[in-house]
Design a protein around this motif. Structure first.
Motif, PDB file in Angstrom:
ATOM      1  N   LYS A 142       0.847  -1.191   0.000  1.00 48.89           N
ATOM      2  CA  LYS A 142       0.000   0.000   0.000  1.00 48.89           C
ATOM      3  C   LYS A 142       0.884   1.243   0.000  1.00 48.89           C
ATOM      4  CE  LYS A 142      -4.018  -1.836   2.352  1.00 48.89           C
ATOM      5  NZ  LYS A 142      -4.934  -1.571   3.461  1.00 48.89           N
ATOM      6  N   LYS A 201       2.445  -0.308   4.247  1.00 48.21           N
ATOM      7  CA  LYS A 201       1.938  -1.564   4.792  1.00 48.21           C
ATOM      8  C   LYS A 201       1.668  -2.554   3.660  1.00 48.21           C
ATOM      9  CE  LYS A 201      -0.032   0.454   8.922  1.00 48.21           C
ATOM     10  NZ  LYS A 201      -1.221   0.661   9.724  1.00 48.21           N
ATOM     11  N   THR A 202       1.593  -3.829   4.018  1.00 50.44           N
ATOM     12  CA  THR A 202       1.348  -4.869   3.030  1.00 50.44           C
ATOM     13  C   THR A 202      -0.001  -5.512   3.288  1.00 50.44           C
ATOM     14  OG1 THR A 202       3.710  -5.336   2.915  1.00 50.44           O
ATOM     15  CG2 THR A 202       2.250  -6.999   2.018  1.00 50.44           C
ATOM     16  N   ASN A 203      -0.756  -5.690   2.233  1.00 54.93           N
ATOM     17  CA  ASN A 203      -2.031  -6.386   2.298  1.00 54.93           C
ATOM     18  C   ASN A 203      -1.843  -7.753   1.649  1.00 54.93           C
ATOM     19  OD1 ASN A 203      -4.863  -6.636   2.739  1.00 54.93           O
ATOM     20  ND2 ASN A 203      -5.204  -6.196   0.566  1.00 54.93           N
ATOM     21  N   LYS A 231      -3.879 -10.324  -0.186  1.00 56.23           N
ATOM     22  CA  LYS A 231      -5.161 -10.577  -0.835  1.00 56.23           C
ATOM     23  C   LYS A 231      -5.364 -12.087  -0.964  1.00 56.23           C
ATOM     24  CE  LYS A 231      -7.622  -9.883  -5.149  1.00 56.23           C
ATOM     25  NZ  LYS A 231      -7.470  -9.523  -6.552  1.00 56.23           N
TER      26      LYS A 231
END
Length: 153
Positions: free
Chosen positions: A121, A125-127, A129
């Protein structure tokens, strides 16, 4: 002449095997995410009880340790092992990380495999999915890989 030919063929076969790619199973999620983003690959998260779960061991032997899986994994995913051993000592940081991921993905049984796509993002930060999940699939590596390919499409 036959002996020279046999030795030549054996040399070629042994050389080809020594150059075969081996699998890298990451245990550090942060490191695995960085590799996946850099290589533009999805991630395979393998939730396992390596030293006590019979179905996990069966999945390892029938699928995850096969040449078909090795070839497929090297082309398609970054591998992450999230282990919950009973007898094998484990680093406390890895144990905490694995527990958090177990809760996040609501893993209730083993083996469970989740496929995810890491996305950075703008805020850094990391999402992760979610793409889908599976576990042990009867029929060996070809049946398991068909399920995995269907999830990744």
């Amino acid at each position: 002449m036959r002996r020279v030919l046999l030795i030549s063929v054996l040399t070629i076969v042994l050389s080809a095997n020594s150059f075969a790619q081996k699998l890298t199973w990451h245990t550090d999620m942060e490191e695995a995410i960085n590799v996946a983003i850099k290589e533009n690959k999805d991630m395979l998260l393998f939730f396992t009880g390596s030293d006590w779960c019979g179905w996990c061991i069966k999945l390892q032997n029938e699928v995850l340790k096969t040449a078909d899986f090795e070839k497929w994994a090297n082309e398609n995913v970054v591998l992450v092992e999230l282990d919950f051993p009973k007898r094998t000592p484990q680093d406390e940081n890895i144990k905490a990380q694995n527990g958090q991921l177990q809760q996040m993905f609501q893993v209730r049984g083993y083996p469970t495999i989740h496929f995810v796509k890491p996305e950075k993002k703008p805020d850094g930060k990391t999402n992760l999915k979610g793409l889908g999940s599976t576990g042990f699939v009867r029929g060996g590596s070809s049946k398991w890989l068909a399920v995995a390919n269907n999830i990744l499409k």
